[in-house]
Enzyme design. Structure first.
Site, PDB file in Angstrom:
ATOM      1  N   CYS A   1      43.219  40.389  44.154  1.00  0.00           N
ATOM      2  CA  CYS A   1      42.016  39.848  43.697  1.00  0.00           C
ATOM      3  C   CYS A   1      42.405  38.777  42.693  1.00  0.00           C
ATOM      4  O   CYS A   1      42.886  38.963  41.672  1.00  0.00           O
ATOM      5  CB  CYS A   1      41.157  40.837  42.918  1.00  0.00           C
ATOM      6  SG  CYS A   1      39.843  40.120  41.872  1.00  0.00           S
TER       7      CYS A   1
ATOM      8  N   CYS B   1      41.013  39.018  39.400  1.00  0.00           N
ATOM      9  CA  CYS B   1      41.640  40.208  38.399  1.00  0.00           C
ATOM     10  C   CYS B   1      43.242  39.539  38.083  1.00  0.00           C
ATOM     11  O   CYS B   1      43.366  39.805  36.746  1.00  0.00           O
ATOM     12  CB  CYS B   1      41.778  41.197  39.680  1.00  0.00           C
ATOM     13  SG  CYS B   1      40.680  42.159  40.171  1.00  0.00           S
TER      14      CYS B   1
END
Length: 106
Positions: free
Chosen positions: A29, A32
């Site tokens: 991600c 993230c």
């Protein structure tokens, strides 16, 4: 220190602290990865207010399902082992957003 939580350690770990912050993330991600350093810095600067952990949603799908994680990163704040607040992924794209949320939640 950010603790890596698993299905086996989750409940006991978050219950051992009056306030516990958990970041649900995945390795692939982009948001993230972008917030990793900021989360680490916040875990250090806010260490007197809460303990910090993280859950890899890919490696721990049961936990992600249990807490209805629909987007990543998602931050959950637990008080006395119960979810008290949540920062949804759409609002967790920068360190500033994490900081603003945690300043209010803690």
């Amino acid at each position: 220190m950010i603790e890596q939580l698993t299905t086996e350690t989750f409940d006991e770990t978050i219950s051992a602290s009056p306030v516990y912050v958990v970041k649900f993330y995945t390795k692939w991600c982009p948001d993230c990865v972008r917030t990793d350093q900021g989360y680490k810095e916040l875990s250090q600067s806010l260490a007197e207010k809460a303990r910090f952990g993280q859950v890899d949603a890919d490696a721990q799908p049961d936990l992600a399902q249990r807490f209805d994680i629909r987007g990543i990163p998602t931050l959950l704040v637990f008080r006395e082992g119960k979810e008290a607040d949540r920062l949804h992924s759409r609002d967790a794209k920068t360190k500033q957003q994490l900081d603003d949320f945690l300043t209010k939640a803690l």
